[in-house]
Scaffold this active site. Structure first.
Site, short mmCIF file in Angstrom:
data_model
loop_
_atom_site.label_atom_id
_atom_site.label_comp_id
_atom_site.label_asym_id
_atom_site.label_seq_id
_atom_site.Cartn_x
_atom_site.Cartn_y
_atom_site.Cartn_z
N ASP A 1 2.89 73.32 -134.67
CA ASP A 1 3.53 74.29 -133.78
C ASP A 1 4.86 74.61 -134.44
OD1 ASP A 1 4.81 75.72 -131.80
OD2 ASP A 1 4.35 74.31 -130.18
N ASP B 1 6.34 82.07 -132.30
CA ASP B 1 5.93 80.76 -131.79
C ASP B 1 4.41 80.65 -131.96
OD1 ASP B 1 5.71 78.38 -130.45
OD2 ASP B 1 6.40 79.12 -128.50
N ARG C 1 -3.88 72.38 -129.65
CA ARG C 1 -3.26 73.52 -128.96
C ARG C 1 -3.45 74.73 -129.86
NH1 ARG C 1 1.12 71.43 -127.81
NH2 ARG C 1 2.56 72.08 -129.44
N1 GLY Z 1 7.15 75.57 -129.58
C1 GLY Z 1 7.59 75.56 -128.25
C2 GLY Z 1 6.57 76.04 -127.35
O1 GLY Z 1 5.43 76.20 -127.73
O2 GLY Z 1 6.84 76.34 -126.24
MN MN Z 2 5.36 78.25 -126.94
MN MN Z 3 4.98 76.59 -129.77
#
Ligand code: GLY
Ligand code: MN
Ligand code: MN
Length: 462
Positions: free
Chosen positions: A261, A272, A430
């Site tokens: 991530d 992101d 994720r």
């Molecule tokens: N990387 C922070 C989030 O996914 O909210």
């Molecule tokens: Mn995020």
């Molecule tokens: Mn994130």
């Protein structure tokens, strides 16, 4: 539109919102000491930058309700500039930044009372800048001391955050273009990390989380990104089940998944992205089963993201798919937790999916903006939370509009437990993309990195 025209337009919008008898004060961010003589890399305050695009520290904007903007900035200083670098200086600032007037920041205390004099209200961001209220008290105090000479002190102090948050929530074409580019750079960085992982394992090299972090940072920076948008997460195997794990020195083993991530900030805007991939380029059966479940949840959430939908609709859509999948693959036992509806109502999925499916994204990775619908703020209902028994106040969720930007990031995190099939133990997955809401759906701006099983395996084979 050139960027000065954009900032001028934003300041005019802000002035119109606060009204002609008001004045707004917006400082930029302070410099932050890291240790002794070293500072953290400097990043301007998001509100300040949004209104003028100026990146030097020790600067303030004063915007009056009639649209006049005064900038206070560091004065020219040959000696300081030899040590710390170029300063724009107040003489050049009006021409460069299209502000109406500029003064040295050393004149702030001398000039501010006059800029506040006779205004009904003073607006500033509440609870965001240490010491701002004290400075303001001083300026207002000096005005009060002069009431016998005809000064008029503002009667009202108002929070500027709400007004600016609403403006920032809907991204204009200039912002969307930067966010798209940030998304492309971050996607390229994920591709680079995936390729590095498989190459190092194939070459029998020791592979650690920081090796992949280095690839990400290299790719961000070589495309001009100033910073990572947040602390990069590179989590090998079981580390992926720690939601706020950071890239560390964990060993990445053949056969494990890696959850990354990480994404860059470009010209003030965050991206992101999360991808989860097999370190060696081939999913095992159980990894693939859970991966495809999370991907199906993300697809359902994406399909629910469009103008007119509620902010919570993508989350609800993702939860429905995840909960059904947890029953199907045996993470949840029907005989214990009941039907899909029971799982959702009782939040029985929570041990494996404990976060929300998204957040606003923009200048800040968790961007500003109300998550409740302002036009329905009075409609409050209460309910008991199924897990904690706490009374929760519900307000109608925000209605999505074109130009709003949000992440879509479902996951599954399986910590070992007796009732949990062993084949899934320690798997954390994720999948996260960034979306700009459109009239009919959403535009995914981070999809230059593959997301489906076949696409990831093909990339890593190549
Ligand atoms: N990387 C922070 C989030 O996914 O909210
Ligand atoms: Mn995020
Ligand atoms: Mn994130």
């Amino acid at each position: 539109m050139n960027s000065n025209a954009i900032y001028t337009q934003r300041r005019a919008q802000l002035a119109a919102k606060i009204g002609p008898n008001s004045v707004a004060i917006i400082p930029t961010a302070p410099e932050q000491q890291r240790n002794r003589d070293s500072d953290f890399p400097y990043r301007p305050d998001s509100y300040f930058y949004y209104l003028c695009g100026f990146t030097e520290p020790r600067a303030w904007l004063v915007i009056s309700g009639d649209g006049q903007t005064t900038l206070f900035c560091q004065p020219k200083d040959l000696e300081r500039e030899i040590w710390d670098g170029y300063r724009l200086g107040p003489e050049a600032a009006p021409g460069q930044l299209a502000v109406n007037a500029a003064f040295s920041v050393t004149e702030l205390d001398a000039k501010l009372p006059a800029l506040l004099d006779g205004r009904e209200a003073v607006w500033f961001p509440f609870a965001t800048h240490k010491g701002l209220e004290t400075r303001l008290d001083g300026w207002l105090g000096s005005l009060r001391g002069r009431v016998r000479y005809g000064s008029l002190c503002p009667q009202t102090q108002r929070d500027l955050c709400g007004v600016l948050d609403e403006m920032r929530l809907v991204k204009d074409p200039h912002e969307q273009a930067i966010m798209r580019r940030a998304g492309q750079i971050s996607a390229a960085a994920h591709i680079r990390a995936m390729q590095c992982s498989v190459h190092m394992l194939q070459a029998d090299q020791e592979l650690r989380e920081y090796h992949l972090e280095a690839e990400l940072l290299h790719e961000f920076r070589r495309h001009g990104s100033q910073f990572p948008a947040y602390g990069s997460i590179v989590a090998a195997g079981a580390n992926a089940c720690v939601l706020h794990y950071r890239a560390d020195r964990g060993l990445i083993r053949n056969g494990e998944l890696v959850l990354i991530d990480a994404a860059c900030e470009l010209d003030g805007y965050a991206s992101d992205i999360t991808r989860t991939f097999p370190a060696n380029g081939r999913f095992t059966g159980p990894q693939r089963t859970l991966y495809e479940l999370v991907l199906a949840a993300q697809e359902a959430a994406i399909a629910a993201t469009r103008a007119g939908a509620r902010f919570t609709d993508p989350h609800d859509a993702a939860v429905k798919v995840l909960a059904q999948g947890m029953l199907d693959v045996g993470l949840l036992d029907k005989n214990k937790v009941g039907s899909l509806q029971d799982v959702i109502e009782k939040r029985a999925y929570f041990p494996f999916y404990m976060h929300r499916t998204g957040h606003w994204i923009g200048m800040d990775v968790h961007d500003c903006g109300d998550y409740t619908e302002p036009s329905e703020i009075g409609q409050v209902s209460s309910r008991k939370d199924a897990l904690t028994g706490d009374t929760i106040k519900d307000r109608p969720a925000r209605i999505l509009q074109p130009g709003m930007a949000l992440t879509i990031e479902p996951g599954i995190y399986v910590r070992p437990a007796d009732a949990v099939p062993e084949q899934f133990h320690h798997i954390g997955i994720r999948i996260e993309d960034d979306a700009i809401v459109t009239a009919t759906g959403c535009e995914l701006i981070t999809r230059d990195v593959p997301v489906d099983v076949a696409g990831i395996e093909a990339l890593m084979r190549a």
